[in-house]
Design a protein around this motif. Structure first.
Motif, PDB file in Angstrom:
ATOM      1  N   THR A  65       0.694  -1.231  -0.204  1.00  0.00           N
ATOM      2  CA  THR A  65      -0.031  -0.172  -0.020  1.00  0.00           C
ATOM      3  C   THR A  65       0.813   1.329  -0.046  1.00  0.00           C
ATOM      4  O   THR A  65       0.420   2.534   0.252  1.00  0.00           O
ATOM      5  N   CYS A  66       2.197   1.135   0.249  1.00  0.00           N
ATOM      6  CA  CYS A  66       3.137   2.389  -0.082  1.00  0.00           C
ATOM      7  C   CYS A  66       4.059   2.161  -1.154  1.00  0.00           C
ATOM      8  O   CYS A  66       4.454   1.088  -1.602  1.00  0.00           O
ATOM      9  N   ARG A  67       4.508   3.354  -1.771  1.00  0.00           N
ATOM     10  CA  ARG A  67       5.547   3.113  -2.640  1.00  0.00           C
ATOM     11  C   ARG A  67       6.667   3.495  -1.775  1.00  0.00           C
ATOM     12  O   ARG A  67       6.888   4.713  -1.206  1.00  0.00           O
ATOM     13  N   LEU A  68       7.921   2.761  -1.753  1.00  0.00           N
ATOM     14  CA  LEU A  68       9.238   2.960  -0.926  1.00  0.00           C
ATOM     15  C   LEU A  68      10.326   2.681  -1.877  1.00  0.00           C
ATOM     16  O   LEU A  68      10.336   1.610  -2.398  1.00  0.00           O
ATOM     17  N   TRP A  69      11.036   3.680  -1.988  1.00  0.00           N
ATOM     18  CA  TRP A  69      12.258   3.609  -2.953  1.00  0.00           C
ATOM     19  C   TRP A  69      13.562   3.904  -2.046  1.00  0.00           C
ATOM     20  O   TRP A  69      13.634   4.676  -0.864  1.00  0.00           O
ATOM     21  N   ASP A  70      14.472   3.121  -2.305  1.00  0.00           N
ATOM     22  CA  ASP A  70      15.876   3.274  -1.466  1.00  0.00           C
ATOM     23  C   ASP A  70      16.369   4.825  -1.651  1.00  0.00           C
ATOM     24  O   ASP A  70      16.559   5.112  -2.768  1.00  0.00           O
ATOM     25  N   LYS A  71      16.774   5.344  -0.528  1.00  0.00           N
ATOM     26  CA  LYS A  71      17.142   6.605  -0.647  1.00  0.00           C
ATOM     27  C   LYS A  71      18.215   7.028  -1.378  1.00  0.00           C
ATOM     28  O   LYS A  71      18.245   7.818  -2.238  1.00  0.00           O
ATOM     29  N   SER A  72      19.339   6.092  -1.651  1.00  0.00           N
ATOM     30  CA  SER A  72      20.341   6.541  -2.293  1.00  0.00           C
ATOM     31  C   SER A  72      20.212   6.118  -4.020  1.00  0.00           C
ATOM     32  O   SER A  72      20.777   6.762  -4.839  1.00  0.00           O
ATOM     33  N   THR A  73      19.469   4.630  -4.208  1.00  0.00           N
ATOM     34  CA  THR A  73      19.784   4.266  -5.415  1.00  0.00           C
ATOM     35  C   THR A  73      18.323   4.312  -6.242  1.00  0.00           C
ATOM     36  O   THR A  73      17.983   4.307  -7.262  1.00  0.00           O
ATOM     37  N   ASP A  74      17.202   4.889  -5.341  1.00  0.00           N
ATOM     38  CA  ASP A  74      15.835   5.010  -5.931  1.00  0.00           C
ATOM     39  C   ASP A  74      15.401   3.457  -6.240  1.00  0.00           C
ATOM     40  O   ASP A  74      14.224   3.461  -7.087  1.00  0.00           O
ATOM     41  N   LYS A  75      16.038   2.497  -5.865  1.00  0.00           N
ATOM     42  CA  LYS A  75      15.478   0.990  -6.234  1.00  0.00           C
ATOM     43  C   LYS A  75      14.089   1.218  -5.752  1.00  0.00           C
ATOM     44  O   LYS A  75      13.804   1.473  -4.236  1.00  0.00           O
ATOM     45  N   LYS A  76      13.257   0.582  -6.323  1.00  0.00           N
ATOM     46  CA  LYS A  76      11.651   0.289  -5.862  1.00  0.00           C
ATOM     47  C   LYS A  76      11.650  -1.028  -5.036  1.00  0.00           C
ATOM     48  O   LYS A  76      12.078  -1.745  -5.299  1.00  0.00           O
ATOM     49  N   LEU A  77      11.143  -0.742  -3.550  1.00  0.00           N
ATOM     50  CA  LEU A  77      11.297  -1.741  -2.606  1.00  0.00           C
ATOM     51  C   LEU A  77       9.676  -2.072  -2.428  1.00  0.00           C
ATOM     52  O   LEU A  77       9.381  -1.939  -1.180  1.00  0.00           O
ATOM     53  N   ASP A  78       8.752  -2.099  -3.330  1.00  0.00           N
ATOM     54  CA  ASP A  78       7.372  -2.258  -2.969  1.00  0.00           C
ATOM     55  C   ASP A  78       6.838  -2.943  -4.196  1.00  0.00           C
ATOM     56  O   ASP A  78       7.325  -3.457  -4.935  1.00  0.00           O
ATOM     57  N   LYS A  79       5.237  -2.817  -4.060  1.00  0.00           N
ATOM     58  CA  LYS A  79       4.428  -3.781  -4.977  1.00  0.00           C
ATOM     59  C   LYS A  79       4.688  -3.249  -6.623  1.00  0.00           C
ATOM     60  O   LYS A  79       4.202  -4.219  -7.306  1.00  0.00           O
ATOM     61  N   ASP A  80       5.330  -2.283  -6.826  1.00  0.00           N
ATOM     62  CA  ASP A  80       5.655  -1.877  -8.210  1.00  0.00           C
ATOM     63  C   ASP A  80       6.649  -3.057  -8.577  1.00  0.00           C
ATOM     64  O   ASP A  80       6.460  -3.346  -9.933  1.00  0.00           O
TER      65      ASP A  80
END
Ligand code: 5GP
Length: 234
Positions: free
Chosen positions: A197-212
């Motif tokens: 239910t959230c979009r969460l991206w790694d702060k330094s790489t912007d890697k998507k760590l969520d349902k996307d």
């Protein structure tokens, strides 16, 4: 507390009655769906991750004065929650342009917004959760003026708390969806707060760590959920 009759089965959760009419058991499944269930799959251990992540985040919010439906964890996949009369309005808060907002306004994903954006969507799978505003909500009597004022205030407060919490764990809280309900004349936060239910991206790489990762076939889905769990519990 024992599970009794199954009263609801959604895309990612089952909800059971208990012997206490005020309390329900919410069980998190590994099933994943996207695009109104046109895409279906399973993400190994997702249910357990989302149960633990939600429990931790509800716990943090409670300590900061936000009332939630969470009572306690019961097992790896189950939590005890207060029974809510769910308000059929999904609240989305956005800090960075992504997903639905990028599409709606023809914007590039990743642009940091000058201020958080709050959106309401009518909770209806059949209609694809259409965007609505406060006038629709009042005219259709989905919630009262007083309730919506409280919901908007809680949503911005939750954003403030979670932005800081995730930032300390090197995660960017891009956007998220909340659901609220009525419990004995009070408005409580319900549902879950998780990488579903959230979009969460790694702060330094912007890697998507969520349902996307599931929606867009990006791979390493299970690992992403585990990584969020690890950081949330740290
Ligand atoms: P968007 O409107 O960009 O598709 O979604 C905004 C945010 O709310 C994303 O973090 C997305 O995961 C969450 N969200 C919105 N609607 C739903 C929904 O029906 N199910 C789930 N799991 N998340 C949703």
């Amino acid at each position: 507390m024992k599970k009794e009759k199954l009263i609801y089965e959604g895309k990612a959760k089952k909800v059971y009655q208990t012997d206490n009419p005020e309390l329900l058991i919410q069980e998190f499944k590994d099933d994943a769906t996207a695009f109104d269930a046109k895409k279906r799959g399973t993400i190994r251990n997702k249910g357990a991750c989302n149960n633990e992540i939600s429990a931790r985040l509800f716990g943090i919010l409670e300590t900061k004065g936000i009332s939630t439906h969470f009572v306690k964890l019961l097992s790896g996949r189950e939590m005890l929650v207060k029974r809510l009369e769910i308000i059929p309005v999904e609240v989305t808060i956005r800090n960075v342009v992504a997903g639905g907002m990028a599409k709606l306004l023809g914007l590039e994903e990743g642009k940091k917004l000058k201020a958080p954006v709050l959106e309401y969507h009518y909770k209806s799978d059949a209609l694809h959760d259409p965007l609505i505003n406060e006038y629709h909500i009042f005219a259709l009597e989905l919630a009262s003026n007083k309730e919506m004022k409280a919901i908007a205030r809680y949503s911005f407060e939750i954003n403030h708390i979670l932005l800081k919490f995730f930032d300390q764990r090197d995660l960017k809280l891009v956007d998220f969806k909340l659901e609220f309900g009525r419990h004995k004349d009070k408005i409580l936060l319900g549902d879950e707060i998780s990488p579903d239910t959230c979009r969460l991206w790694d702060k330094s790489t912007d890697k998507k760590l969520d349902k996307d990762r599931f929606r867009r076939d990006l791979g390493d889905i299970e690992e992403a959920y585990q990584e969020v769990l690890r950081r949330v519990l740290s």
